[in-house]
Design a protein around this motif. Structure first.
Motif, PDB file in Angstrom:
ATOM      1  N   ASP A  94      16.050  56.605   3.974  1.00  0.00           N
ATOM      2  CA  ASP A  94      15.205  55.427   3.757  1.00  0.00           C
ATOM      3  C   ASP A  94      15.436  54.774   2.395  1.00  0.00           C
ATOM      4  O   ASP A  94      15.082  53.608   2.207  1.00  0.00           O
ATOM      5  N   SER A  95      16.020  55.517   1.454  1.00  0.00           N
ATOM      6  CA  SER A  95      16.250  54.939   0.122  1.00  0.00           C
ATOM      7  C   SER A  95      17.430  53.975   0.109  1.00  0.00           C
ATOM      8  O   SER A  95      17.627  53.253  -0.863  1.00  0.00           O
ATOM      9  N   SER A  96      18.209  53.952   1.180  1.00  0.00           N
ATOM     10  CA  SER A  96      19.314  52.996   1.253  1.00  0.00           C
ATOM     11  C   SER A  96      18.729  51.593   1.278  1.00  0.00           C
ATOM     12  O   SER A  96      17.860  51.289   2.104  1.00  0.00           O
ATOM     13  N   PRO A  97      19.182  50.713   0.393  1.00  0.00           N
ATOM     14  CA  PRO A  97      18.656  49.347   0.385  1.00  0.00           C
ATOM     15  C   PRO A  97      18.929  48.587   1.686  1.00  0.00           C
ATOM     16  O   PRO A  97      18.271  47.598   1.972  1.00  0.00           O
ATOM     17  N   SER A  98      19.871  49.079   2.481  1.00  0.00           N
ATOM     18  CA  SER A  98      20.222  48.408   3.732  1.00  0.00           C
ATOM     19  C   SER A  98      19.379  48.868   4.918  1.00  0.00           C
ATOM     20  O   SER A  98      19.457  48.283   5.989  1.00  0.00           O
ATOM     21  N   VAL A  99      18.576  49.920   4.745  1.00  0.00           N
ATOM     22  CA  VAL A  99      17.736  50.421   5.830  1.00  0.00           C
ATOM     23  C   VAL A  99      16.379  49.725   5.752  1.00  0.00           C
ATOM     24  O   VAL A  99      15.637  49.887   4.787  1.00  0.00           O
ATOM     25  N   ALA A 100      16.065  48.945   6.783  1.00  0.00           N
ATOM     26  CA  ALA A 100      14.779  48.239   6.823  1.00  0.00           C
ATOM     27  C   ALA A 100      13.688  49.121   7.404  1.00  0.00           C
ATOM     28  O   ALA A 100      12.532  49.070   6.977  1.00  0.00           O
ATOM     29  N   ARG A 101      14.057  49.961   8.382  1.00  0.00           N
ATOM     30  CA  ARG A 101      13.066  50.811   9.049  1.00  0.00           C
ATOM     31  C   ARG A 101      13.789  51.965   9.714  1.00  0.00           C
ATOM     32  O   ARG A 101      14.898  51.828  10.220  1.00  0.00           O
ATOM     33  N   SER A 102      13.143  53.130   9.720  1.00  0.00           N
ATOM     34  CA  SER A 102      13.700  54.278  10.428  1.00  0.00           C
ATOM     35  C   SER A 102      12.623  54.919  11.292  1.00  0.00           C
ATOM     36  O   SER A 102      11.441  54.852  10.984  1.00  0.00           O
ATOM     37  N   THR A 103      13.063  55.508  12.379  1.00  0.00           N
ATOM     38  CA  THR A 103      12.176  56.245  13.268  1.00  0.00           C
ATOM     39  C   THR A 103      12.881  57.546  13.609  1.00  0.00           C
ATOM     40  O   THR A 103      14.068  57.539  13.937  1.00  0.00           O
ATOM     41  N   SER A 104      12.165  58.653  13.516  1.00  0.00           N
ATOM     42  CA  SER A 104      12.807  59.940  13.785  1.00  0.00           C
ATOM     43  C   SER A 104      12.111  60.675  14.917  1.00  0.00           C
ATOM     44  O   SER A 104      10.917  60.502  15.150  1.00  0.00           O
ATOM     45  N   ALA A 105      12.890  61.493  15.592  1.00  0.00           N
ATOM     46  CA  ALA A 105      12.387  62.367  16.657  1.00  0.00           C
ATOM     47  C   ALA A 105      13.018  63.731  16.438  1.00  0.00           C
ATOM     48  O   ALA A 105      14.240  63.849  16.313  1.00  0.00           O
TER      49      ALA A 105
END
Length: 172
Positions: free
Chosen positions: A131-142
């Motif tokens: 999530d700290s990547s400036p290019s990641v807007a949103r993450s969802t994990s399973a």
């Protein structure tokens, strides 16, 4: 950038038998493979060389059970990324050891990652790094609870009708 489409290599019955023998006995040498398949050693070597050159066989490394090696938590993480940032995300993800695979996908997310960790706390740290990547807007994990089907490829390869063997008439 990885290839999106590989050149198609038709696998015949002998190729499939060699792949099956390698799956069953990954440490087998060419001589042992020739005995298993009842084909000349030179033919086996030529077939293996051809499949390596075509990219069908990508390596002979050991299969590793990550849970047995201490990485018992497996998760799949989908990422929505900023427009045009796939290369940057690839570089950011490649720098995180817990990210085992990442694939650009269709649908509401842009990338799906396979992530391994030693614990839930370790997984949380890996997710924070992602999530700290400036290019990641949103993450969802399973989090994966169990493995229903282990990684496999032979059922797919053998489901397609094999091309007739072009050499080695003794192979049946």
């Amino acid at each position: 950038m990885p290839r999106l489409e590989a050149a198609v290599t038709e696998l015949d019955a002998l190729d499939l038998a060699l792949l099956r023998a390698l799956r069953d006995s990954p440490r087998a040498g060419v001589l042992q493979l020739s005995r298993i398949t009842r084909v000349a050693r030179a033919t086996v070597q030529a077939r293996l060389d051809r499949m390596e050159e075509a990219g069908v066989i990508t390596g002979y490394g050991p299969d590793i059970d990550l849970a047995a090696a201490g990485f018992s938590v497996l998760a799949f993480v989908t990422l929505e990324i900023t427009q045009g940032a796939l290369d940057q995300v690839r570089d950011d993800l490649a720098a995180i050891p817990g990210v085992l695979e990442a694939h650009a996908i269709t649908g509401s997310a842009d990338v799906i990652c396979k992530v391994a960790a030693t614990s839930h706390a370790d997984l949380q740290q890996t997710l924070l790094r992602i999530d700290s990547s400036p290019s990641v807007a949103r993450s969802t994990s399973a989090i994966a609870l169990s493995t229903v089907i282990k990684p496999r490829d032979l059922p797919l390869l053998t489901a397609r009708p094999a091309a007739p063997a072009t050499r080695s008439p003794a192979f049946r």
